[in-house]
Write an enzyme that holds these catalytic residues in place. Structure first.
Site, PDB file in Angstrom:
ATOM      1  CB  SER A 140      -0.650   0.417   1.312  1.00 24.39           C
ATOM      2  OG  SER A 140      -1.512   1.234   1.609  1.00 24.39           O
ATOM      3  CE1 TYR A 153      -3.507  -2.238   5.020  1.00 27.29           C
ATOM      4  CE2 TYR A 153      -3.254  -0.206   4.385  1.00 27.29           C
ATOM      5  CZ  TYR A 153      -3.612  -1.599   3.993  1.00 27.29           C
ATOM      6  OH  TYR A 153      -3.791  -1.655   2.977  1.00 27.29           O
TER       7      TYR A 153
HETATM    8  N1  LIG Z   1      -8.705  -0.811  -1.611  1.00 28.71           N
HETATM    9  C1  LIG Z   1      -7.776   0.000  -0.717  1.00 28.71           C
HETATM   10  O1  LIG Z   1      -7.762   1.403  -0.823  1.00 28.71           O
HETATM   11  C2  LIG Z   1      -5.986  -0.736  -0.904  1.00 28.71           C
HETATM   12  C3  LIG Z   1      -5.032   0.263  -0.728  1.00 28.71           C
HETATM   13  C4  LIG Z   1      -3.597  -0.058  -0.568  1.00 28.71           C
HETATM   14  C5  LIG Z   1      -3.941  -1.773  -0.156  1.00 28.71           C
HETATM   15  N2  LIG Z   1      -4.488  -2.503  -0.620  1.00 28.71           N
HETATM   16  C6  LIG Z   1      -4.767  -3.450  -0.400  1.00 28.71           C
HETATM   17  O2  LIG Z   1      -5.770  -4.578  -1.817  1.00 28.71           O
HETATM   18  C7  LIG Z   1      -5.676  -6.009  -1.102  1.00 28.71           C
HETATM   19  C8  LIG Z   1      -6.907  -6.578  -1.613  1.00 28.71           C
HETATM   20  O3  LIG Z   1      -7.537  -5.093  -0.738  1.00 28.71           O
HETATM   21  P1  LIG Z   1      -8.709  -4.920  -0.847  1.00 28.71           P
HETATM   22  O4  LIG Z   1      -9.603  -3.183  -1.001  1.00 28.71           O
HETATM   23  O5  LIG Z   1      -9.291  -5.634  -2.733  1.00 28.71           O
HETATM   24  O6  LIG Z   1      -9.959  -5.632   0.258  1.00 28.71           O
HETATM   25  P2  LIG Z   1     -11.557  -6.166   0.248  1.00 28.71           P
HETATM   26  O7  LIG Z   1     -12.192  -5.759  -0.558  1.00 28.71           O
HETATM   27  O8  LIG Z   1     -11.717  -6.761   1.414  1.00 28.71           O
HETATM   28  O9  LIG Z   1     -10.685  -7.546  -0.438  1.00 28.71           O
HETATM   29  C9  LIG Z   1     -11.210  -8.743  -0.376  1.00 28.71           C
HETATM   30  C10 LIG Z   1     -10.751 -10.078  -0.213  1.00 28.71           C
HETATM   31  O10 LIG Z   1     -10.356  -9.989   1.138  1.00 28.71           O
HETATM   32  C11 LIG Z   1     -10.237 -11.581   1.402  1.00 28.71           C
HETATM   33  N3  LIG Z   1     -10.115 -11.729   2.205  1.00 28.71           N
HETATM   34  C12 LIG Z   1     -10.466 -10.962   3.647  1.00 28.71           C
HETATM   35  N4  LIG Z   1      -9.981 -11.404   4.897  1.00 28.71           N
HETATM   36  C13 LIG Z   1      -9.389 -12.534   4.730  1.00 28.71           C
HETATM   37  C14 LIG Z   1      -8.296 -13.507   5.372  1.00 28.71           C
HETATM   38  N5  LIG Z   1      -8.397 -13.642   6.721  1.00 28.71           N
HETATM   39  N6  LIG Z   1      -8.143 -15.055   5.290  1.00 28.71           N
HETATM   40  C15 LIG Z   1      -8.710 -15.099   3.118  1.00 28.71           C
HETATM   41  N7  LIG Z   1      -9.416 -13.884   2.261  1.00 28.71           N
HETATM   42  C16 LIG Z   1      -9.178 -13.100   3.027  1.00 28.71           C
HETATM   43  C17 LIG Z   1     -12.026 -11.403   1.103  1.00 28.71           C
HETATM   44  O11 LIG Z   1     -12.151 -13.115   1.198  1.00 28.71           O
HETATM   45  P3  LIG Z   1     -13.188 -13.501   2.596  1.00 28.71           P
HETATM   46  O12 LIG Z   1     -14.497 -12.108   1.679  1.00 28.71           O
HETATM   47  O13 LIG Z   1     -13.954 -14.651   1.711  1.00 28.71           O
HETATM   48  O14 LIG Z   1     -12.878 -13.444   3.922  1.00 28.71           O
HETATM   49  C18 LIG Z   1     -11.927 -11.109  -0.443  1.00 28.71           C
HETATM   50  O15 LIG Z   1     -11.801 -12.222  -1.027  1.00 28.71           O
HETATM   51  C19 LIG Z   1      -5.104  -5.906   0.187  1.00 28.71           C
HETATM   52  O16 LIG Z   1      -3.819  -6.573   1.196  1.00 28.71           O
HETATM   53  C20 LIG Z   1      -5.298  -4.361   0.897  1.00 28.71           C
HETATM   54  O17 LIG Z   1      -4.345  -4.225   1.788  1.00 28.71           O
HETATM   55  C21 LIG Z   1      -6.348  -1.861  -0.862  1.00 28.71           C
END
Ligand SMILES: NC(=O)c1ccc[n+]([C@@H]2O[C@H](COP(=O)([O-])OP(=O)(O)OC[C@H]3O[C@@H](n4cnc5c(N)ncnc54)[C@H](OP(=O)(O)O)[C@@H]3O)[C@@H](O)[C@H]2O)c1
Length: 244
Positions: A140, A153
């Site tokens: 991130s 985080y």
């Molecule tokens: N969105 C942003 O603004 C942003 C910015 C910077 C970095 N990121 C990074 O990008 C990555 C993805 O983020 P996202 O925004 O796509 O998040 P998200 O929408 O919350 O991600 C959803 C995915 O994560 C899975 N997940 C959550 N907890 C889990 C666990 N304990 N074990 C296995 N799977 C799990 C969910 O499956 P289930 O619901 O079935 O558990 C789903 O497949 C993360 O590493 C996040 O830190 C995001």
């Protein structure tokens, strides 16, 4: 070459967009899509995939914040794959707790999910990587610049970015490239509940004045996966955050 691909947390958000991008652009051999809890979202993604693709995909429910979940995923990979070509470590959790309300359990859960479990996933699967394989970490921008209020985080994501560089030595003999993608603010459920005031405040700091789309993160992730000379890089995808 037809690849074996493993993605953690691939059923929603950025992970789902990466799966869709790979399915659109790549003729792979097998893909394991991990998710943690939500069977419905996994089923929805499965139903949206073409029939010939579904046959090549295995969904593995395993909570990647736990050692039990790590065991389940490692066993599934050993059962389904004879080698690994691409690994996308996409799992990440955060917290909105204030620093003064942190306890060791909360700190440990975020660090374990974002850093420790991916490290041991890689350690346990290391021998299965094919020559020229790829590992991508989802870090991130808050692991580069401490703009986020979540200290744990940001600290965990800084460690994740460092891993992409630090683990290169371990994979040198296998010619595996390790890189990290560092998104800024991306429209996923991560942003659920954000007020208009908060959107406006953040958009004012982004040169493009908008949050990114998961597809935009997926595109650069795929570009890095298919590039054989990017190694140890941390690639920012922020729309120009902090430009002003
Ligand atoms: N969105 C942003 O603004 C942003 C910015 C910077 C970095 N990121 C990074 O990008 C990555 C993805 O983020 P996202 O925004 O796509 O998040 P998200 O929408 O919350 O991600 C959803 C995915 O994560 C899975 N997940 C959550 N907890 C889990 C666990 N304990 N074990 C296995 N799977 C799990 C969910 O499956 P289930 O619901 O079935 O558990 C789903 O497949 C993360 O590493 C996040 O830190 C995001």
């Amino acid at each position: 070459m037809e690849r074996n691909i493993l993605i953690t947390s691939g059923s929603a958000g950025i992970g789902k967009s990466i799966v869709k991008k790979i399915v659109e652009c790549e003729s792979f051999h097998r893909m394991i899509i991990n998710y943690g809890h939500n069977d419905e979202a996994a089923e929805e993604l499965k139903a949206s995939l073409p029939k010939d693709i579904v046959e090549k995909v295995v969904f593995v429910k395993a909570d990647m914040s736990t050692v039990e979940g790590l065991d389940i995923l490692v066993n599934a990979v050993k059962k389904e794959f004879d080698h690994i070509d691409w690994l996308i470590c996409n799992t990440g959790i955060g917290t909105y707790a204030k620093f003064e309300d942190y306890d060791i359990e909360l700190w440990d859960k975020v660090m374990r999910t974002n850093v420790t479990i991916p490290v041991f996933l890689i350690q346990r699967l290391k021998n299965m990587f094919s020559y020229g394989g790829k590992i991508i970490f989802m870090t991130s921008y808050s692991g580069i610049v401490p703009y986020s209020s979540s200290i744990v985080y940001g600290t965990s994501k800084a460690a994740v970015a460092f891993l992409a560089k630090n683990l290169m030595k371990e994979f040198e003999s296998k010619g595996v490239c390790l890189n990290a993608i560092a998104p800024g603010f991306i429209e996923t459920r991560w942003q659920d509940g954000r007020s208009q005031e908060s959107y406006d405040r953040i958009n004012a700091k982004i040169a493009l004045h908008r949050f990114g789309k998961p597809e935009e993160v997926a595109k650069i992730t795929y570009d890095v996966l298919t590039n054989d000379y990017i190694n140890g890089a941390v690639i920012e995808v922020t729309g120009g955050y902090g430009y002003f």
